[in-house]
Design a protein around this motif. Structure first.
Motif, PDB file in Angstrom:
ATOM      1  N   ALA A 107       4.893   0.606   8.104  1.00  0.00           N
ATOM      2  CA  ALA A 107       5.868   1.707   8.131  1.00  0.00           C
ATOM      3  C   ALA A 107       5.461   2.647   9.246  1.00  0.00           C
ATOM      4  O   ALA A 107       4.552   3.461   9.096  1.00  0.00           O
ATOM      5  N   SER A 108       6.117   2.507  10.399  1.00  0.00           N
ATOM      6  CA  SER A 108       5.842   3.408  11.514  1.00  0.00           C
ATOM      7  C   SER A 108       6.953   4.455  11.587  1.00  0.00           C
ATOM      8  O   SER A 108       7.820   4.509  10.708  1.00  0.00           O
ATOM      9  N   THR A 109       6.925   5.264  12.624  1.00  0.00           N
ATOM     10  CA  THR A 109       7.890   6.352  12.689  1.00  0.00           C
ATOM     11  C   THR A 109       8.587   6.426  14.040  1.00  0.00           C
ATOM     12  O   THR A 109       7.927   6.592  15.071  1.00  0.00           O
ATOM     13  N   ARG A 124      13.074  10.787  -5.498  1.00  0.00           N
ATOM     14  CA  ARG A 124      11.606  10.728  -5.600  1.00  0.00           C
ATOM     15  C   ARG A 124      10.887  11.352  -4.402  1.00  0.00           C
ATOM     16  O   ARG A 124       9.666  11.349  -4.360  1.00  0.00           O
ATOM     17  N   GLN A 125      11.632  11.873  -3.416  1.00  0.00           N
ATOM     18  CA  GLN A 125      10.945  12.441  -2.247  1.00  0.00           C
ATOM     19  C   GLN A 125      10.487  13.861  -2.549  1.00  0.00           C
ATOM     20  O   GLN A 125      11.163  14.604  -3.254  1.00  0.00           O
ATOM     21  N   ASN A 126       9.323  14.226  -1.993  1.00  0.00           N
ATOM     22  CA  ASN A 126       8.960  15.641  -2.051  1.00  0.00           C
ATOM     23  C   ASN A 126       9.193  16.246  -0.661  1.00  0.00           C
ATOM     24  O   ASN A 126       9.629  15.564   0.257  1.00  0.00           O
ATOM     25  N   PRO A 135      -5.898   1.163  -8.134  1.00  0.00           N
ATOM     26  CA  PRO A 135      -6.161   2.465  -7.544  1.00  0.00           C
ATOM     27  C   PRO A 135      -7.227   2.319  -6.468  1.00  0.00           C
ATOM     28  O   PRO A 135      -8.223   1.618  -6.688  1.00  0.00           O
ATOM     29  N   GLY A 136      -7.045   2.915  -5.327  1.00  0.00           N
ATOM     30  CA  GLY A 136      -8.061   2.809  -4.277  1.00  0.00           C
ATOM     31  C   GLY A 136      -7.536   3.274  -2.944  1.00  0.00           C
ATOM     32  O   GLY A 136      -6.329   3.489  -2.766  1.00  0.00           O
ATOM     33  N   ASN A 137      -8.490   3.393  -2.010  1.00  0.00           N
ATOM     34  CA  ASN A 137      -8.195   3.956  -0.702  1.00  0.00           C
ATOM     35  C   ASN A 137      -8.095   2.837   0.343  1.00  0.00           C
ATOM     36  O   ASN A 137      -8.950   1.938   0.366  1.00  0.00           O
ATOM     37  N   THR A 166       0.870  -1.178   0.000  1.00  0.00           N
ATOM     38  CA  THR A 166       0.000   0.000   0.000  1.00  0.00           C
ATOM     39  C   THR A 166       0.910   1.232   0.000  1.00  0.00           C
ATOM     40  O   THR A 166       1.993   1.211   0.583  1.00  0.00           O
ATOM     41  N   GLY A 167       0.470   2.272  -0.690  1.00  0.00           N
ATOM     42  CA  GLY A 167       1.341   3.448  -0.820  1.00  0.00           C
ATOM     43  C   GLY A 167       2.518   3.186  -1.744  1.00  0.00           C
ATOM     44  O   GLY A 167       3.534   3.876  -1.688  1.00  0.00           O
ATOM     45  N   GLY A 168       2.355   2.194  -2.626  1.00  0.00           N
ATOM     46  CA  GLY A 168       3.468   1.779  -3.495  1.00  0.00           C
ATOM     47  C   GLY A 168       3.817   2.778  -4.584  1.00  0.00           C
ATOM     48  O   GLY A 168       4.853   2.630  -5.243  1.00  0.00           O
ATOM     49  N   PHE A 204       7.024   7.768  -2.328  1.00  0.00           N
ATOM     50  CA  PHE A 204       8.495   7.864  -2.287  1.00  0.00           C
ATOM     51  C   PHE A 204       9.122   6.528  -1.855  1.00  0.00           C
ATOM     52  O   PHE A 204       9.783   5.847  -2.655  1.00  0.00           O
ATOM     53  N   ILE A 205       8.901   6.110  -0.620  1.00  0.00           N
ATOM     54  CA  ILE A 205       9.534   4.875  -0.129  1.00  0.00           C
ATOM     55  C   ILE A 205       8.905   3.656  -0.799  1.00  0.00           C
ATOM     56  O   ILE A 205       9.599   2.726  -1.230  1.00  0.00           O
ATOM     57  N   GLY A 206       7.560   3.665  -0.926  1.00  0.00           N
ATOM     58  CA  GLY A 206       6.848   2.511  -1.475  1.00  0.00           C
ATOM     59  C   GLY A 206       7.316   2.144  -2.883  1.00  0.00           C
ATOM     60  O   GLY A 206       7.475   0.956  -3.202  1.00  0.00           O
TER      61      GLY A 206
HETATM   62  N1  LIG Z   1       9.650   9.744   4.696  1.00  0.00           N
HETATM   63  C1  LIG Z   1      10.007   9.568   5.963  1.00  0.00           C
HETATM   64  O1  LIG Z   1      10.976  10.160   6.447  1.00  0.00           O
HETATM   65  C2  LIG Z   1       9.232   8.616   6.851  1.00  0.00           C
HETATM   66  C3  LIG Z   1       9.652   8.445   8.168  1.00  0.00           C
HETATM   67  C4  LIG Z   1       8.943   7.579   8.999  1.00  0.00           C
HETATM   68  C5  LIG Z   1       7.859   6.890   8.514  1.00  0.00           C
HETATM   69  N2  LIG Z   1       7.464   7.080   7.225  1.00  0.00           N
HETATM   70  C6  LIG Z   1       6.297   6.339   6.767  1.00  0.00           C
HETATM   71  O2  LIG Z   1       6.628   5.670   5.556  1.00  0.00           O
HETATM   72  C7  LIG Z   1       5.460   5.577   4.732  1.00  0.00           C
HETATM   73  C8  LIG Z   1       5.727   6.113   3.340  1.00  0.00           C
HETATM   74  O3  LIG Z   1       6.082   7.493   3.436  1.00  0.00           O
HETATM   75  P1  LIG Z   1       6.628   8.328   2.198  1.00  0.00           P
HETATM   76  O4  LIG Z   1       7.613   9.292   2.738  1.00  0.00           O
HETATM   77  O5  LIG Z   1       7.012   7.408   1.089  1.00  0.00           O
HETATM   78  O6  LIG Z   1       5.315   9.153   1.818  1.00  0.00           O
HETATM   79  P2  LIG Z   1       4.537   9.317   0.416  1.00  0.00           P
HETATM   80  O7  LIG Z   1       3.514  10.396   0.642  1.00  0.00           O
HETATM   81  O8  LIG Z   1       5.494   9.519  -0.705  1.00  0.00           O
HETATM   82  O9  LIG Z   1       3.835   7.918   0.255  1.00  0.00           O
HETATM   83  C9  LIG Z   1       2.561   7.639   0.786  1.00  0.00           C
HETATM   84  C10 LIG Z   1       1.765   6.935  -0.292  1.00  0.00           C
HETATM   85  O10 LIG Z   1       0.512   6.544   0.259  1.00  0.00           O
HETATM   86  C11 LIG Z   1      -0.529   6.921  -0.651  1.00  0.00           C
HETATM   87  N3  LIG Z   1      -1.735   7.147   0.159  1.00  0.00           N
HETATM   88  C12 LIG Z   1      -1.951   8.139   1.057  1.00  0.00           C
HETATM   89  N4  LIG Z   1      -3.171   8.002   1.605  1.00  0.00           N
HETATM   90  C13 LIG Z   1      -3.737   6.895   1.045  1.00  0.00           C
HETATM   91  C14 LIG Z   1      -4.989   6.237   1.204  1.00  0.00           C
HETATM   92  N5  LIG Z   1      -5.910   6.693   2.070  1.00  0.00           N
HETATM   93  N6  LIG Z   1      -5.227   5.122   0.467  1.00  0.00           N
HETATM   94  C15 LIG Z   1      -4.308   4.646  -0.405  1.00  0.00           C
HETATM   95  N7  LIG Z   1      -3.112   5.247  -0.601  1.00  0.00           N
HETATM   96  C16 LIG Z   1      -2.817   6.350   0.127  1.00  0.00           C
HETATM   97  C17 LIG Z   1      -0.030   8.179  -1.340  1.00  0.00           C
HETATM   98  O11 LIG Z   1      -0.664   8.437  -2.583  1.00  0.00           O
HETATM   99  C18 LIG Z   1       1.461   7.830  -1.500  1.00  0.00           C
HETATM  100  O12 LIG Z   1       1.689   7.126  -2.691  1.00  0.00           O
HETATM  101  C19 LIG Z   1       4.346   6.331   5.480  1.00  0.00           C
HETATM  102  O13 LIG Z   1       3.584   5.388   6.196  1.00  0.00           O
HETATM  103  C20 LIG Z   1       5.121   7.223   6.442  1.00  0.00           C
HETATM  104  O14 LIG Z   1       4.357   7.540   7.585  1.00  0.00           O
HETATM  105  C21 LIG Z   1       8.107   7.924   6.382  1.00  0.00           C
END
Ligand SMILES: NC(=O)c1ccc[n+]([C@@H]2O[C@H](COP(=O)([O-])OP(=O)(O)OC[C@H]3O[C@@H](n4cnc5c(N)ncnc54)[C@H](O)[C@@H]3O)[C@@H](O)[C@H]2O)c1
Length: 316
Positions: A120-122, A181-183, A54-56, A7-9, A12-14
């Motif tokens: 993916a927690s923090t 790929r990070q914003n 695609p979906g929530n 999920t969230g693939g 950035f990280i996904g």
């Molecule tokens: N980037 C960091 O430094 C960091 C640190 C700790 C934890 N995390 C965790 O890692 C994970 C990925 O973070 P990231 O930085 O890649 O963020 P990101 O915003 O690039 O990725 C999140 C993805 O989830 C999708 N998404 C959001 N809400 C959704 C929903 N309701 N249904 C389906 N898809 C949904 C978005 O479209 C996006 O593709 C998150 O869970 C974030 O909390 C990130």
């Protein structure tokens, strides 16, 4: 692990995790609502047979569709609302996505016989202003924002599903992740913004004296931690971090940036750095990418157009 749902693939990280899973010969389905993610992040993976749904994650029907498509043995749950400022402004929406979304995924995992669930927690947010730095997993949780609170609550649901239903769950407490790929919105968005400014020759704004520290972790290392967690039997929570503290000012200096100082932001954690020793023992994992090398890869990955788009959000 033979097949995985990420999920969230498209985020950035996904998307980096999807690339690695596909390169490793696993069948992969992505569930993403594209709220912050982009299909463009998956161009390479799409050509190698990744299935996109695609979906929530809060929609049980969309989740069931994504699961029944390939019957994954492992779910990597990365979809989340990651913007701390948005979470403060709208904590209900943050909780719906991060908590109800996780619970919806757990329920579906249990119903469809998924073997393993990785969240993916923090660690960057969940420990707040910790007494011990680098902070171990045994430290008290002091969530300092609705985002951190929703992640902490999601972790307890993982524990509950393990106890009640025997689902093998693990929460990876990531530090501040950065890379291509990070914003600028996420927890290590400062590096994305600084790299954009470096590419454009703009100065950057540093809040306070810039002495606040973070544990900056390269995305390639994070992907390796997810792969290790997917193939492992360890459950519970594990810090995924470097264990090294770096000041925000040092990052700016490494990138050769001109710095303007702005007043300190209230509520900002002064020191954040996680103890990664449990991950070395439990997952046989450790961070391998030095900050200078990771910054260099991040800068190199940014096309002039991508830099311009990022710069729009940091330009004076
Ligand atoms: N980037 C960091 O430094 C960091 C640190 C700790 C934890 N995390 C965790 O890692 C994970 C990925 O973070 P990231 O930085 O890649 O963020 P990101 O915003 O690039 O990725 C999140 C993805 O989830 C999708 N998404 C959001 N809400 C959704 C929903 N309701 N249904 C389906 N898809 C949904 C978005 O479209 C996006 O593709 C998150 O869970 C974030 O909390 C990130």
């Amino acid at each position: 692990m033979r097949s995985a749902l990420v999920t969230g693939g498209a985020g950035f990280i996904g998307s980096h995790l999807v690339d690695a899973l596909v390169a490793d010969g696993r069948r992969v389905t992505v569930l993403d609502d594209l709220s912050t993610g982009r299909w463009e992040n998956l161009v390479g993976a799409l050509n190698r047979g990744v299935r996109l749904t695609p979906g929530n994650v809060t929609d049980p029907h969309a989740v069931a569709r994504a699961i029944t498509a390939e019957r994954p043995d492992t779910i990597f749950h990365l979809a989340a609302q990651i913007d701390v400022r948005h979470a403060v402004a709208d904590p209900v929406h943050d909780a719906v996505v991060n908590l109800i979304g996780t619970l919806t995924m757990l329920q579906a995992a249990q119903r469809h016989g998924v073997r393993r669930f990785v969240l993916a927690s923090t660690g960057g947010a969940i420990y707040g202003e910790a007494d011990v730095v680098p902070t171990p997993e045994t430290a008290e949780l002091r969530p300092a924002s609705p985002y951190a609170a929703s992640k902490a609550a999601a972790e307890s649901y993982l524990d509950l599903y393990r106890t009640l239903y025997g689902l093998a769950t693990i929460s990876l407490r990531l530090s501040n992740v950065y890379g291509p790929r990070q914003n600028g919105a996420g927890e290590a968005g400062v590096i994305a913004m600084f790299c954009a400014a470096a590419g454009a020759g703009h100065p950057v704004t540093v809040f306070g004296d810039g002495g606040q520290t973070r544990d900056f972790l390269y995305v390639g290392d994070v992907v390796n931690a997810f792969l290790a967690a997917g193939d492992n039997t360890r459950t519970g929570c594990v810090n995924v971090a470097t264990g090294r503290e770096t000041t925000v000012l040092a990052v700016a200096q490494t990138l050769g940036l001109r710095v303007r100082h702005a007043p300190e932001r209230t509520g900002e954690v002064r020191r954040s750095c996680l103890d990664p020793s449990a991950a070395a023992t439990a997952l046989n994992w450790q961070a391998r990418t030095a900050l200078a090398e990771g910054l260099d890869r991040t800068l190199t990955s940014m096309s002039p157009a991508a830099r311009r788009a990022q710069v729009a959000s940091v330009a004076p």
